[in-house]
Every structure is written in C-alpha cells, then in structure tokens.
Motif scaffolding. Structure first.
Motif, short mmCIF file in Angstrom:
data_model
loop_
_atom_site.label_atom_id
_atom_site.label_comp_id
_atom_site.label_asym_id
_atom_site.label_seq_id
_atom_site.Cartn_x
_atom_site.Cartn_y
_atom_site.Cartn_z
N PRO A 122 0.83 -1.44 0.02
CA PRO A 122 0.15 0.43 0.45
C PRO A 122 0.76 1.50 -0.09
O PRO A 122 0.27 2.14 0.17
CB PRO A 122 -0.61 0.12 1.22
N ASN A 123 2.31 1.50 0.50
CA ASN A 123 3.42 2.33 0.10
C ASN A 123 3.49 2.56 -1.44
O ASN A 123 3.89 3.91 -1.10
CB ASN A 123 4.14 1.59 1.05
N TRP A 124 3.28 1.82 -2.10
CA TRP A 124 3.58 2.24 -3.96
C TRP A 124 2.22 3.39 -3.76
O TRP A 124 0.79 2.66 -3.77
CB TRP A 124 3.67 1.26 -4.49
N ASN A 125 3.03 4.65 -4.21
CA ASN A 125 1.41 5.16 -5.10
C ASN A 125 2.15 5.95 -6.19
O ASN A 125 3.15 6.06 -6.31
CB ASN A 125 1.33 6.48 -3.72
N VAL B 280 1.83 9.67 -7.96
CA VAL B 280 2.13 10.85 -7.61
C VAL B 280 1.85 12.15 -8.62
O VAL B 280 2.91 11.25 -9.68
CB VAL B 280 3.61 11.35 -6.32
N HIS C 67 -5.80 0.99 -6.10
CA HIS C 67 -5.01 0.37 -6.32
C HIS C 67 -5.51 -0.94 -5.50
O HIS C 67 -5.97 -1.03 -4.38
CB HIS C 67 -3.85 1.08 -5.48
N LYS D 92 -7.43 9.75 -6.99
CA LYS D 92 -6.87 8.99 -6.54
C LYS D 92 -7.30 7.13 -7.06
O LYS D 92 -8.37 6.84 -6.74
CB LYS D 92 -7.48 8.86 -5.00
N TRP E 15 -3.34 -0.34 -10.89
CA TRP E 15 -4.04 0.99 -10.80
C TRP E 15 -5.21 1.09 -11.76
O TRP E 15 -4.69 0.74 -12.65
CB TRP E 15 -3.71 2.22 -10.22
N ASN F 125 1.51 -4.67 -8.27
CA ASN F 125 0.41 -3.95 -8.15
C ASN F 125 -0.44 -3.33 -9.21
O ASN F 125 0.43 -3.87 -10.77
CB ASN F 125 1.29 -2.23 -7.42
N TYR G 113 7.13 5.14 -3.45
CA TYR G 113 7.31 4.07 -2.42
C TYR G 113 7.46 5.48 -1.52
O TYR G 113 8.61 6.09 -0.93
CB TYR G 113 8.44 3.17 -2.45
N THR G 114 6.63 5.78 -0.67
CA THR G 114 6.17 6.61 0.57
C THR G 114 6.90 6.64 1.32
O THR G 114 7.75 7.67 2.64
CB THR G 114 4.05 6.38 0.79
#
Length: 985
Positions: free
Chosen positions: A907-910, A912, A922, A919, A932, A930, A947-948
């Motif tokens: 879940p830390n892959w976002n 940006v 995901h 949003k 989206w 992953n 990776y947040t």
C-alpha cells in the motif's frame, strides 16, 4: 625496550588481540570468508548503495528494506578500502580487523572506567569479553547486529559510568554518544538488538540511582541525553520502519511480514545450564544418524572431553566467587551485573523451561515481542558483559584484599595471582581455539566458509554490469539454500552479491504468498521440460532470462534447453527470451481468480500476461465501473470422485458456474491429449475447438448453462506399479521354512527366525516423481515383532524422502493406505519391508496381501470465461530513477485504463502527479504485484510511482544528520565559549 614493554604491556596485548582475524587467513591463500548469513559482497560499492533506499528491488520482486539502511556504517568500512583499490581479500581482512578491534577497544574502554589503574583486572575483563563461545557464531556469519551490540554495550555503559563518576561534561557526553551511535548503528538491522543495546544502558542508569541519590538530576539528564542521541541519530531507519510497521495494523508478529518465527526450534537446547556455559547455539546440537554434529564438528570436544567440560564452568565459578568477595565500594556494579545476568540467562533460555512459559506469555500478549525470535543470540551479550565485569572485579578485589597482608601475601602473593591469570588466559585460548585459529569457519568440511571465487563469476559480473536489459533473472535450481561445488552457500542468490540486476530466486523470507506458487510452477515445468510454459510464465514476473547454475549442489539438475538463445560463462548458463512486457505496462482486462493458488502454479502459462489476475472479492477491483464486463472468471472444478476412489481412471468433476462461454483446461501431468477422454454430452457443441499446449489439453467454446453439470475425464487404465511376482518372490528371499508357508499363493509371509534382521526391497515400476500415489496393503499380524513398511525415494546413495509406517498388532485382516507426494526430482522409489529382531531373539510373522502402489488421478481442471470485453491499452514509457521511484509517461489515452507495476504489492506504492489524477484504485495484481485503475482524463499523463516510506527515510535522515552535526560541533563550541569566558575574566 624492556621499559616500554613494562609500561605498555597491556596495550601490546590489546593490539595483538585485535589482529586475531589475520590468523584465520594464514595458510589459506586466495580465499575469502563467505556464505550463509555472512553474505560478504563481491562488489562492496553495490551493497553500500543499497543502504540508502528503503526498498530492495534486487531480491524477488522487491522487498521492504527499511532496517537494512542501518547497515551503512558496517558497509562503509568495506567500501573505503575497496574504492582505494584494495583487492577483495584485503578489503575483508580490513573489515574483520576493524570490528574485532572494536570489540577489544570497547571492552578496554569499559575496563578503564570500572577497573581504574588495575591492568591485570582490565586484561581479564577484555579477554573474557573478546574471546567467548557466543562469538563463535557471531564471527562465523559476521552478524552485523550481533557485532554492533557487542561493540556498543561496553562503549555506552563505559560512557555512562564516566559521566556519572568522572564528571564528564554534557558536551563530551553528546559527542561520544553520537560517535558510538554511528559505529553501532548496524544493530538496527534487527530492531530487537538495538532495543537490547538501549536496555543495557537504561538498566545501568536505573541501577545507579539508589547509590547516587544526591545526583538524581545529573543522572536523569545523562540518561535522557544519551537516549535522545541514540534515538535521534538512528531516526533515518527508525522513522521509515515505524511507518512500515504502523501503516498496516495487521503487522504485529514476524509471520505478518513473511519472517519465520523459529523461537521454539532455537530454544530446544537453551537450558539454563547451557546458557550459563554460553553453549546455547542451536547448530551445536544438530547431529546426523550416527550422532556426529552436522554443522559444528568441534562441538564434540565441548560435550565429551573433560578439560573442555571443566573449563566451561570456570568463568561461572569466578562469578560466584566474585559475589562472595564483594568490594563494598562498588556495590552498584554487583547489582547492575546481577540484573544483567538474570535477564540474560532467563530471557536467553527462550521457550526452554523452567522459564519458557513466562517467555511464551510475553510473546503471546505483548505486541511485537515475537521479534525477539532468537532469544539466546539477543540476550546473551548481557551475560557476557556481566561475566567479564565480575571476573575483572574479582581479580581487582583479590589484589586489594590480599596483596598487602603479610600472611596472605605469602600464600597468595601478587606473583602467584599473576601466574593464575596467565594460566587462565592460556587455558582460555585453548578453550576458545576455534575462534583463534579460524576453525569456526569449518575449513576441513564441505560446507566451509572459506571460498575461492571462480573466474567465471567475475566474467558474469562484467556481463551483467554492461547489460542494458532491465528485466529480471529467474534462478534455477530451486533450493532455498544456494550451494555451489566451489564452496559458496547462501540464503540469497550469489548474483545479488555483485550485481544490481533484479533476480527471482527461492528464499526463506522474500517470496511472499503470491510469488511463491508462481515460482514453484516455473520450477515444476523446468523439471518436466515444459519450456514453452516456463518462458510464458516468466512474462508475469518481468523476467527475460533463466539462469541455470550447472555447478550447484542440488537434487534438481539443470538440463540443456533447446532452441533458446544462451550465454555461457564457465558452469553458468543464461537462457534468454526476448518476449517480456516490461515492469510497467497497461492491461487489456481482468482475470478473476475464484480458485486458489493453483491458478498461479498450474494455469499461469496458459493465461494472457496482458490481463491482470485478481482475487475474487477484491473490494477495490469491484469499484471499477465496468469490471463485470472486462473480467474473465476462472473456476477450478471440484473432483467429486477423488475422495472415494482417487486411483480410479474415471474421475468426475462438478461444474457450477454462471451461464456463459468457457474454455475447459485439463492439466496433462505427463499425458497427451490423445490419452484422455472428456465426457460431457450436454456441454459439447459444434463450435467446440481443441487446443493442446505442453501442459494443458484445452477445449474452447463450451457453452455452459446455469446449474450443475458433470464432466468425466477418463484417464489411461491404472495399473499396480509393484510387481506381484516380485513381491511374492520375497517368500523365497526371506528363507522361510517349509512349515511356515501357506497354501495361498497370493500371500507374502513376512517371517523372521529371530536371528538376524531381514528386509525385502520392492521397486516401484515406471515411477514418475511429478505424480502423486496411493500405497496400500492388507495385513494380518500373527506373532513376534511387527514389521516396518517404509516408502523410500532416492537417487544413488541420497535419500530424498522416507515415509515410515509400522504394522499394528491386528490379528484380523486390516488395511492401510498411505498418500505419497514425492519430492519433485529425478529419482527412484522402493517399498522396503523390514523385519526387526530384538534382544530376546524371538520369531515373528506377519501376512501381507494386495500390496498396491497406484497413481492418483488428481489432475486439475479449470474453466476460463471467454466472453469478456477488453479495454484500450495506452502506450507506456518509464524511467527508473532509483529503487523507490519511477517516472512514467502514458500516451494515446482515450478512456480509463489499467496500469500494472510488476513490483511486490505494498500500500506504500503510490501514484504521485503534478496534475489532477484523483486517487486511482490500487489493488493486487497476479497475486503479488501492483495495479491501478487510472482515470483517462487526458490524452497524455506524466506521473511518478513512488514508495512512500522513502520520504520518511529522507525526514529521518535529515534529523539524524542534524543530530550528528550538532553533537560534533557542540563539543568544540562548548570549549570555545569556556575559553572565551576565561579570557574575558
């Protein structure tokens, strides 16, 4: 010279002790120490660069590496000589000498504050702390966290003691605290170790409070300053690790993040006696059938040789005497070391009784306590520190008590005391000989840690360094512990020691639930030579290369793959496949897996890599506005016959799926389509089309109406793979006397005359290790000993699997059935009937009949929905900035689309973006990656996949660097201000 030696003899000894690692390489030219947890990098710069990112993309399909960033200083010591041009062997020697001397210096620093002006006592403290059995395993695998704790404990406790008793200024305290924190930062690789390190410091301050009541504010300030500096200087990994742990509330135990909780296995031999004698390492107690140690050959000396057994009690005895001969002026040290001993011994015993129940309760009810999964390794440094300090105190106290008393001086003169210390040191050197001589690295065994790297490894490194491909490399054979004929053994593939190439290899830790079945399916197809399926499956992993280790020590053998491009470097072969989708791509639709992991390990080669495989019930996928239109459902059929007749050649499967047009995929598992008959008259139609791959027999365009349907698969007639004639011939081989024979020719009479053990070996004909079997027999016990019936899978002298069964004392005919799942490797299988004898030499007899070994028909069947729409797939291009950041450009967008990122799901892959993308939904793709669902609100989109957790690393790094700068500068600034005040006055 004599005067110099007399004045500086202790310094000379300390220097000599620091050079101990040089002895490990004497007589062993051209080798380095490598293997298992050691993982000494063959390119130190590559490993050093990884320490600045919280995501490691070279292992599997990526893994969170927040704590590994704490290893920067450890690897810095390797990088500096590497960059200066030293060869790899010299780089390792420099690194080992640095850390060995750090333990020597750290304990010497402690001895100088606890045992001032008593060099003999200081020597004893340093000697016990530096040379002990606990460090055998620590040095054997060069464990970073263990070394950091062993270096840090005496440094920080010595610093705290100087602050309390020597009026050390706050400026100096901050300066030395941050310096020691940097040196020992590697403890953060396993957070349990840095907790242990800080625990030792906090216990010291809590202990000293009752003895220095008038200085409570001073002591509290010192404890606070040291704790703050340690924490602040480690925030660069503490902050991202905390985010990783707390972002997902499910992460409360080791199992939640994929680590094995082996505390029970490690505690099996950590009795209080073993912990007290520092002999709690699990690998000492692993023995083969003959009782010889499997890993630690020198362990027998400590178990059975009287001098070693006696010496193991010497230090604990010194500790007891030390408590008897107390030095009242240093009561606080006896209390402190007593607390450390209690914690170290009882916590170090782990789950071993009598204290194991308490440890188990703590692990059960205290969140994150399971991270102390190696209790003996984590808590024993407390024991060692206490042993060293108490032994030093004893020597100091004896010299003070008896050295000046005339009568006792005659009996226990200083020379005699010095002689006793010399004898102890010599005895200790002999007792610790594996650490002194390098025997801890098992130089005479096949699993030695002394490794000479073949030239083709460096040729491979050169090739990979120059390769422009960004695709992954899949490693074969499939052993989780990689081992080569030239000596290297490792828990990671050797490629990761010198290359930044992304590799997918078996692992004890990093595969994860979704990736493991995919990789296992690839390996099964390699072994069965289904190479088309192998390379189709690679697409789902963004892999274009199969790395065959022909020099691997393995039961799984590499074979030549025909009609594939290859590169050969010595014993290594790289097979290449140009058809791979890229790590970031757009998908044209969805698969919904209504089955289990069988889709990934079995069906995967038949599926379209341009579609995303999702799990049924994924709440994020269900939010996609047209998900029902673009998904293809996958169902695995239930075998309704298997439970009652798994060896019957006609197996019935049940279909109960929504109405639609489907493909029926039948797993071949060693059969051709012509070997199988498919019977479902109500489903066949004129449009049915038959397709065959190397792993599946497929019927397309099957119209299925709503409701239940049966499908019968008729396999070839099942035959008994054990020859009846060969079994019954055993009546002759067992030398049965005439009066023991029956009139029934179908009965095997297992008879023993009570003199010698006898056995009958019956081979399994046409054995296929990739099939499962049912072994059954009927028996009737008559008298005497009951036979053992063993199923043995082997190749040559190596036994891959043994399934033992023992016949019960049933005097009426009874039946036994055993499910047999072989090891998937080329081999043979035998049924071995053993007739034991006992000391009473009595006869024994048992009857056997209908011995059967038949294949189980458990081939898998799947229905894949055909009538599903596709969606537009825009063009994707991307640039990898670093392991945590990818810049992506998507063009030709005309609608919402599916974006796939073939990196391990988190879940830390976002996403940006500077422009508004909302949003995006995901979700998990292919069981591991992953995906989206992206809004198509512009024809071209540019964004970053980030990776947040890395931003938390940047924040923590800023604070840590600021802490270091402040603590380094505050010392000279403090002195400058002090001097300025004097001048002003």
């Amino acid at each position: 010279m004599k005067q110099i030696i007399k004045e500086h003899w202790l310094t000379i000894i300390m220097f000599a002790m620091s050079l101990t690692p040089l002895l490990w390489f004497v007589g062993r030219p051209d080798v380095i120490i490598n293997g298992l947890d050691t993982n000494f990098p063959l390119d130190p710069l590559v490993w050093f660069e990884r320490r600045f990112f919280v995501w490691n993309d070279t292992i599997g399909t990526g893994a969170d590496a927040t704590t590994s960033t704490s290893g920067w200083f450890f690897h810095l010591i390797q990088v500096i000589p590497h960059v200066l041009g030293f060869n790899l062997r010299h780089v390792q020697i420099i690194s080992l000498v640095f850390w060995f001397s750090s333990i020597v210096f750290g304990s010497y620093y402690l001895s100088r504050t606890f045992l001032k002006n008593n060099k003999l006592a200081q020597l004893i403290l340093v000697f016990i702390y530096t040379y002990n059995i606990y460090l055998f395993n620590t040095w054997e695998n060069v464990k970073v966290a263990n070394l950091a704790v062993m270096v840090g404990l005496p440094l920080f406790i010595g610093l705290a003691n100087r602050y309390v008793f020597d009026a050390l200024s706050n400026g100096k305290l901050l300066f030395y605290s941050v310096l020691f924190s940097m040196i020992t930062s590697g403890a953060g690789i396993n957070p349990a170790y840095i907790i242990t390190l800080m625990g030792g410091v906090i216990i010291y301050f809590l202990t000293i409070l009752p003895f220095r009541k008038r200085e409570i504010r001073h002591i509290f300030l010192g404890a606070m300053l040291m704790s703050v500096v340690i924490i602040m200087s480690n925030l660069y990994w503490v902050v991202p690790f905390s985010h990783f742990m707390l972002a997902d509330r499910a992460v409360l135990t080791l199992e939640n993040i994929g680590y094995t909780n082996w505390v029970a296995a490690l505690s099996e031999n950590t009795s209080l006696l073993n912990v007290i004698r520092l002999q709690g390492a699990w690998d000492w107690y692993a023995v083969d059938q003959s009782g010889f140690p499997m890993y630690i050959p020198y362990a027998l000396n400590y178990f059975y040789k009287l001098p070693f057994i006696l010496f193991s009690f010497v230090v604990p005895t010194l500790v007891i005497i030390s408590y008897i001969l107390l030095n009242n002026k240093k009561n606080y040290l006896y209390v402190y070391t007593g607390i450390m001993l209690v914690i170290g011994i009882f916590m170090g015993a782990g789950l071993h009784e009598p204290t194991g129940s308490l440890y188990n309760l703590m692990a059960k009810y205290i969140p994150y306590f399971s991270f102390f999964r190696s209790p003996w390794y984590i808590f024993t440094p407390y024991v060692i520190l206490a042993y060293a300090v108490l032994s030093g105190l004893l020597v100091e106290n004896i010299l003070k008590r008896f050295g000046d008393k005339k009568i006792l001086n005659i009996i226990l003169g200083k020379r005699l005391i010095y002689l006793g210390v010399v004898i102890f040191v010599i005895g200790g050197l002999l007792y610790e000989y594996p650490l002194i001589t390098g025997k801890i690295f098992r130089p005479q065994k096949s699993d030695s840690f002394f490794v000479k790297i073949p030239d083709y490894v460096w040729e491979t490194k050169k090739y990979l360094d120059n390769s422009e491909s960004s695709a992954r490399i899949v490693v074969y054979p499939e052993d989780e512990l990689e081992q080569f004929k030239w000596g290297y053994r490792g828990t990671e593939t050797v490629l990761n020691l010198f290359s930044s190439k992304e590799t997918v290899a078996p692992s004890f830790v990093f595969l994860g639930k979704g990736l493991k079945p995919i990789l296992q399916g690839i390996y099964n197809n390699i072994k069965q030579e289904n190479y088309d399926s192998v390379f189709k499956s690679l697409s789902f992993l963004n892999a274009d290369t199969l790395f065959m280790k022909n020099d691997a020590v393995s039961i799984y053998h590499s074979k030549e793959i025909p009609e594939k491009d290859k590169l050969v470097f010595g014993e290594w072969t790289f097979y290449q496949n140009a058809d791979y989708p890229g790590k970031i791509l757009t998908a044209n639709g969805l698969y919904t897996n209504n089955s289990d992991d069988s889709v990934f390990d079995t069906l995967l080669p038949y599926l379209d890599p341009n579609r995303v495989i999702t799990l049924a019930g994924d709440s994020e996928v269900n939010k996609i506005d047209n998900s029902q239109d673009i998904k293809k459902n996958i169902f695995q059929l239930d075998n309704t016959t298997y439970g009652s007749n798994p060896v019957g050649n006609r197996q019935r499967y049940l279909i109960n799926v929504p109405e639609g047009i489907y493909e029926l995929a039948i797993e071949k598992r060693g059969y051709n389509g012509s070997d199988l008959s498919v019977i479902f008259p109500d489903l066949l139609n004129k449009d049915t089309e038959i397709v065959e791959t190397d792993t599946f027999y497929i019927l397309k365009n099957i119209k299925v109406t709503q409701g239940e349907h049966n499908v019968d698969i008729v396999y070839p007639e099942n035959s008994n793979l054990i020859s009846k004639d060969l079994v019954l011939k055993g009546n002759e081989n067992l030398h049965i006397k005439g009066e023991e024979l029956l009139n029934n020719d179908n009965v095997l009479i297992v008879f023993n005359d009570g003199i010698n053990e006898k056995s009958l070996i019956v081979p399994v004909d046409e054995f296929n290790p990739y099939a499962n079997y049912l072994f059954s027999y009927e028996y009737k016990y008559i008298y005497g000993n009951t036979p053992n019936v063993n199923i043995v899978q082997e190749s040559g002298a190596a036994k891959y699997k043994v399934l033992p069964t023992k016949v019960d004392e049933d005097t009426d005919w009874n039946k036994k059935e055993i499910f047999v799942e072989p090891v998937r490797a080329s081999s043979t299988m035998n049924v071995v009937i053993e007739i034991p004898v006992d000391s009473r030499e009595k006869r024994s007899k048992t009857y056997f009949e209908n011995i059967s070994f038949k294949r189980i028909y458990d081939n898998k069947l799947f229905l894949i929905e055909q009538n599903a729409d596709t969606i537009h797939t825009p063009t994707v291009s991307f640039t990898k900035v670093n392991p945590t950041k990818y810049k992506v450009k998507v063009e030709n967008i005309n609608d919402n689309y599916l974006l796939v990122f073939l990196e391990k799901y988190s879940p830390n892959w976002n996403i940006v973006s500077a422009s508004y993308l909302g949003k995006p939904l995901h979700f998990s793709a292919h069981g591991y990656a992953n995906a989206w669902y992206m809004p198509g609100n512009s024809t071209t989109q540019e964004f970053t996949i980030f990776y947040t957790t890395q931003k938390y690393y940047y924040f923590g790094l800023f604070v840590s660097l600021a802490t270091v700068v402040i603590c380094v500068l505050i010392f000279p600034l403090y002195n400058y201000v002090k001097r300025s005040k004097k001048v002003h006055k």
